[in-house]
Design a protein around this motif. Structure first.
Motif, PDB file in Angstrom:
ATOM      1  N   ASP A 230       0.826  -1.202   0.000  1.00 17.09           N
ATOM      2  CA  ASP A 230       0.000   0.000   0.000  1.00 17.09           C
ATOM      3  C   ASP A 230       0.866   1.261   0.000  1.00 17.09           C
ATOM      4  O   ASP A 230       0.519   2.260  -0.644  1.00 17.09           O
ATOM      5  CB  ASP A 230      -0.923   0.009   1.217  1.00 17.09           C
ATOM      6  CG  ASP A 230      -2.059  -0.996   1.104  1.00 17.09           C
ATOM      7  OD1 ASP A 230      -2.361  -1.432  -0.032  1.00 17.09           O
ATOM      8  OD2 ASP A 230      -2.651  -1.352   2.144  1.00 17.09           O
ATOM      9  N   LEU A 231       1.993   1.219   0.706  1.00 20.37           N
ATOM     10  CA  LEU A 231       2.841   2.409   0.778  1.00 20.37           C
ATOM     11  C   LEU A 231       3.428   2.763  -0.584  1.00 20.37           C
ATOM     12  O   LEU A 231       3.406   3.932  -0.990  1.00 20.37           O
ATOM     13  CB  LEU A 231       3.947   2.198   1.807  1.00 20.37           C
ATOM     14  CG  LEU A 231       4.836   3.419   2.068  1.00 20.37           C
ATOM     15  CD1 LEU A 231       5.241   3.494   3.537  1.00 20.37           C
ATOM     16  CD2 LEU A 231       6.111   3.398   1.204  1.00 20.37           C
ATOM     17  N   VAL A 232       3.960   1.765  -1.300  1.00 23.54           N
ATOM     18  CA  VAL A 232       4.578   2.086  -2.587  1.00 23.54           C
ATOM     19  C   VAL A 232       3.538   2.531  -3.613  1.00 23.54           C
ATOM     20  O   VAL A 232       3.871   3.226  -4.587  1.00 23.54           O
ATOM     21  CB  VAL A 232       5.413   0.907  -3.135  1.00 23.54           C
ATOM     22  CG1 VAL A 232       6.547   0.559  -2.184  1.00 23.54           C
ATOM     23  CG2 VAL A 232       4.553  -0.312  -3.407  1.00 23.54           C
ATOM     24  N   ALA A 233       2.276   2.156  -3.403  1.00 21.73           N
ATOM     25  CA  ALA A 233       1.204   2.577  -4.318  1.00 21.73           C
ATOM     26  C   ALA A 233       0.538   3.875  -3.881  1.00 21.73           C
ATOM     27  O   ALA A 233      -0.275   4.432  -4.627  1.00 21.73           O
ATOM     28  CB  ALA A 233       0.151   1.471  -4.415  1.00 21.73           C
ATOM     29  N   GLU A 234       0.870   4.382  -2.717  1.00 16.74           N
ATOM     30  CA  GLU A 234       0.203   5.561  -2.156  1.00 16.74           C
ATOM     31  C   GLU A 234       0.515   6.824  -2.967  1.00 16.74           C
ATOM     32  O   GLU A 234       1.685   7.205  -3.101  1.00 16.74           O
ATOM     33  CB  GLU A 234       0.650   5.748  -0.700  1.00 16.74           C
ATOM     34  CG  GLU A 234       0.207   7.027  -0.042  1.00 16.74           C
ATOM     35  CD  GLU A 234      -1.301   7.196  -0.043  1.00 16.74           C
ATOM     36  OE1 GLU A 234      -1.751   8.295  -0.417  1.00 16.74           O
ATOM     37  OE2 GLU A 234      -2.005   6.229   0.318  1.00 16.74           O
ATOM     38  N   PRO A 235      -0.496   7.496  -3.514  1.00 17.81           N
ATOM     39  CA  PRO A 235      -0.239   8.695  -4.317  1.00 17.81           C
ATOM     40  C   PRO A 235       0.427   9.814  -3.530  1.00 17.81           C
ATOM     41  O   PRO A 235       1.105  10.668  -4.114  1.00 17.81           O
ATOM     42  CB  PRO A 235      -1.639   9.110  -4.787  1.00 17.81           C
ATOM     43  CG  PRO A 235      -2.473   7.880  -4.674  1.00 17.81           C
ATOM     44  CD  PRO A 235      -1.917   7.107  -3.528  1.00 17.81           C
ATOM     45  N   ASP A 236       0.233   9.828  -2.213  1.00 21.53           N
ATOM     46  CA  ASP A 236       0.791  10.900  -1.382  1.00 21.53           C
ATOM     47  C   ASP A 236       2.276  10.701  -1.092  1.00 21.53           C
ATOM     48  O   ASP A 236       2.893  11.563  -0.467  1.00 21.53           O
ATOM     49  CB  ASP A 236       0.010  10.970  -0.059  1.00 21.53           C
ATOM     50  CG  ASP A 236       0.288  12.247   0.711  1.00 21.53           C
ATOM     51  OD1 ASP A 236       0.485  13.301   0.055  1.00 21.53           O
ATOM     52  OD2 ASP A 236       0.319  12.219   1.952  1.00 21.53           O
ATOM     53  N   VAL A 237       2.862   9.601  -1.550  1.00 25.09           N
ATOM     54  CA  VAL A 237       4.285   9.323  -1.318  1.00 25.09           C
ATOM     55  C   VAL A 237       5.073   9.637  -2.585  1.00 25.09           C
ATOM     56  O   VAL A 237       4.795   9.099  -3.654  1.00 25.09           O
ATOM     57  CB  VAL A 237       4.499   7.855  -0.900  1.00 25.09           C
ATOM     58  CG1 VAL A 237       5.988   7.498  -0.917  1.00 25.09           C
ATOM     59  CG2 VAL A 237       3.916   7.606   0.481  1.00 25.09           C
TER      60      VAL A 237
ATOM     61  N   GLY B 230       6.638   3.884  -9.806  1.00 27.51           N
ATOM     62  CA  GLY B 230       6.970   5.226 -10.261  1.00 27.51           C
ATOM     63  C   GLY B 230       7.533   6.144  -9.194  1.00 27.51           C
ATOM     64  O   GLY B 230       7.511   7.364  -9.353  1.00 27.51           O
ATOM     65  N   LYS B 231       8.052   5.578  -8.108  1.00 25.67           N
ATOM     66  CA  LYS B 231       8.570   6.382  -7.005  1.00 25.67           C
ATOM     67  C   LYS B 231      10.095   6.517  -7.079  1.00 25.67           C
ATOM     68  O   LYS B 231      10.791   5.567  -7.452  1.00 25.67           O
ATOM     69  CB  LYS B 231       8.230   5.753  -5.647  1.00 25.67           C
ATOM     70  CG  LYS B 231       6.781   5.327  -5.468  1.00 25.67           C
ATOM     71  CD  LYS B 231       5.851   6.511  -5.382  1.00 25.67           C
ATOM     72  CE  LYS B 231       4.449   6.032  -5.004  1.00 25.67           C
ATOM     73  NZ  LYS B 231       3.469   7.141  -5.051  1.00 25.67           N
ATOM     74  N   ASP B 232      10.605   7.692  -6.680  1.00 27.48           N
ATOM     75  CA  ASP B 232      12.022   7.802  -6.389  1.00 27.48           C
ATOM     76  C   ASP B 232      12.333   6.929  -5.170  1.00 27.48           C
ATOM     77  O   ASP B 232      11.454   6.670  -4.333  1.00 27.48           O
ATOM     78  CB  ASP B 232      12.397   9.250  -6.067  1.00 27.48           C
ATOM     79  CG  ASP B 232      12.351  10.164  -7.287  1.00 27.48           C
ATOM     80  OD1 ASP B 232      12.429   9.658  -8.410  1.00 27.48           O
ATOM     81  OD2 ASP B 232      12.230  11.390  -7.087  1.00 27.48           O
ATOM     82  N   VAL B 233      13.594   6.488  -5.053  1.00 25.92           N
ATOM     83  CA  VAL B 233      14.000   5.612  -3.951  1.00 25.92           C
ATOM     84  C   VAL B 233      15.272   6.158  -3.318  1.00 25.92           C
ATOM     85  O   VAL B 233      16.198   6.577  -4.018  1.00 25.92           O
ATOM     86  CB  VAL B 233      14.266   4.170  -4.444  1.00 25.92           C
ATOM     87  CG1 VAL B 233      14.716   3.285  -3.287  1.00 25.92           C
ATOM     88  CG2 VAL B 233      13.043   3.585  -5.101  1.00 25.92           C
ATOM     89  N   TYR B 234      15.288   6.158  -1.993  1.00 26.02           N
ATOM     90  CA  TYR B 234      16.518   6.454  -1.249  1.00 26.02           C
ATOM     91  C   TYR B 234      16.670   5.353  -0.211  1.00 26.02           C
ATOM     92  O   TYR B 234      15.729   5.078   0.547  1.00 26.02           O
ATOM     93  CB  TYR B 234      16.436   7.821  -0.561  1.00 26.02           C
ATOM     94  CG  TYR B 234      17.730   8.227   0.110  1.00 26.02           C
ATOM     95  CD1 TYR B 234      18.654   9.020  -0.552  1.00 26.02           C
ATOM     96  CD2 TYR B 234      18.033   7.798   1.402  1.00 26.02           C
ATOM     97  CE1 TYR B 234      19.851   9.381   0.055  1.00 26.02           C
ATOM     98  CE2 TYR B 234      19.222   8.151   2.010  1.00 26.02           C
ATOM     99  CZ  TYR B 234      20.122   8.940   1.334  1.00 26.02           C
ATOM    100  OH  TYR B 234      21.310   9.276   1.933  1.00 26.02           O
ATOM    101  N   GLY B 235      17.841   4.708  -0.167  1.00 32.57           N
ATOM    102  CA  GLY B 235      17.999   3.546   0.697  1.00 32.57           C
ATOM    103  C   GLY B 235      19.168   3.658   1.648  1.00 32.57           C
ATOM    104  O   GLY B 235      20.107   4.427   1.430  1.00 32.57           O
ATOM    105  N   GLU B 236      19.091   2.889   2.719  1.00 30.50           N
ATOM    106  CA  GLU B 236      20.261   2.702   3.572  1.00 30.50           C
ATOM    107  C   GLU B 236      21.304   1.900   2.800  1.00 30.50           C
ATOM    108  O   GLU B 236      20.999   1.190   1.851  1.00 30.50           O
ATOM    109  CB  GLU B 236      19.868   1.980   4.869  1.00 30.50           C
ATOM    110  CG  GLU B 236      19.880   2.848   6.113  1.00 30.50           C
ATOM    111  CD  GLU B 236      21.239   3.461   6.399  1.00 30.50           C
ATOM    112  OE1 GLU B 236      22.285   2.848   6.084  1.00 30.50           O
ATOM    113  OE2 GLU B 236      21.279   4.576   6.927  1.00 30.50           O
TER     114      GLU B 236
END
Length: 361
Positions: free
Chosen positions: A59-66, A89-95
């Motif tokens: 749900d988080l990766v599909a959330e339009p508000d993210v 379609g999200k940018d990603v920043y990882g540890e």
């Protein structure tokens, strides 16, 4: 300044609290949602931050508000979560590291390029005043042409204090994969990308004893090298000597030193954002402290996200996926060299990240 970057966090382990504090105090970032395999742990983690949604990873990766997914899962899950976010379609920043293997990391970068999204990755400690002040000193010619560097990290082992240290002693762990990203990212920031490596490694103990928590006294197997040393040959010609160990009691060696034709620098701990940079010129006696002259002041984990938010479209952030991939490639190649006894060329490369002017967040 525009709208803040809405951050969705996957993984609410111990490190997440540091990121939450940074996101909460920076107006260019907004903590929008969190997810964890343990939803109760996620709810507990964001209890100090009212209004943050708690949801499943899907749900988080599909959330339009993210807008960007901050991936704080264990290294073995880094690539899987990153690919889910990229597919949405999200940018990603990882540890760190970018993925458990360079092969998986390359897949993440290919997917991001095809989707037209950005990838950033820790460590962002090199964006603080410590490493950046040292970088400016080098760029300003205070040591002359850089010739060599040393980087040293030694500890008796994290099992002495960590109640569940198993992951430090399985593939993907060990001193090089655990702490190496801080040191090698700093060396690349200071001296540029690496062209080849030669290494040696040892595994003196087959088991480790947990020293704290409910499992205290339990023995765990060691399946990775716990003392790794080697030489990084930078494309510039500079040579960096690296020592990463879970087998030493202590050291008086600086975390990083850089030596040039005109002088030498002591560089602060690359696992920290700040610290004093010291310079000793040829013919000088002793060391003198350099004033802060570059980097993000008062930075904390997550400043790389703020840097990503400020990066113009079409440009890579300083804490980029390309840089993280190169660092991972260097570490894997160093281990390969240690096992083969031969020098290993580094097939990847990256741009030396652009410097950070002295800025207050």
């Amino acid at each position: 300044m525009g709208q803040p970057l809405n951050v969705g966090v996957v993984g609410c382990g111990a490190i997440s609290a540091q990121y939450f504090r940074t996101i909460d105090r920076l107006p260019q970032l907004r903590l929008a949602a969190v997810a964890d395999l343990d939803l109760d742990r996620a709810r507990e983690a964001v209890a100090p931050y009212p209004g943050v949604a708690v949801m499943t990873v899907a749900d988080l990766v599909a959330e339009p508000d993210v807008d960007v997914v901050l991936n704080l899962t264990v290294p073995a899950a880094h690539a899987e979560v990153a690919l889910l976010a990229i597919a949405a379609g999200k940018d990603v920043y990882g540890e760190k590291p970018l993925a458990a293997t360079s092969e998986e990391a390359a897949g993440v970068l290919r997917a991001a390029e095809a989707a037209g999204v950005r990838v950033g990755c820790a460590p962002d400690t090199v964006l603080g005043t410590g490493t950046q002040t040292a970088r400016k000193a080098i760029d300003d010619g205070l040591v002359g042409r850089p010739l060599a560097a040393t980087a040293t990290m030694v500890t008796p082992g994290h099992e002495r204090w960590h109640p569940n240290p198993d992951f430090y002693y399985v593939p993907g762990g060990g001193p090089l994969l655990d702490m190496g990203p801080y040191y090698i990212t700093s060396l690349v920031t200071l001296l540029g990308p690496v062209a080849s490596v030669i290494g040696a490694a040892a595994r003196p103990r087959a088991k480790r004893t947990i020293g704290s928590g409910p499992r205290r006294g339990e023995e765990i197997p060691v399946t990775v090298d716990t003392h790794v040393t080697g030489v990084l040959v930078h494309a510039s010609g500079a040579l960096s000597t690296l020592v990463m160990s879970f087998d030493a009691a202590a050291t008086r060696a600086p975390h990083i030193e850089v030596h040039g034709e005109r002088g030498s620098l002591v560089v602060p701990n690359p696992n920290h954002f700040d610290g004093v940079v010291q310079l000793s010129g040829v013919g000088e006696e002793g060391w003198r402290d350099l004033p802060e002259s570059a980097g993000y002041r008062d930075a904390g984990r997550g400043v790389g996200l703020a840097d990503l938010a400020a990066t113009p479209a079409g440009e890579e952030p300083r804490a980029s996926g390309t840089l993280a991939f190169h660092v991972l490639d260097v570490m894997e190649s160093l281990l390969a060299s240690a096992h083969s006894g031969a020098a290993v060329p580094i097939t990847s490369t990256c741009e030396r990240p652009s410097p950070v002017a002295l800025l207050s967040l």
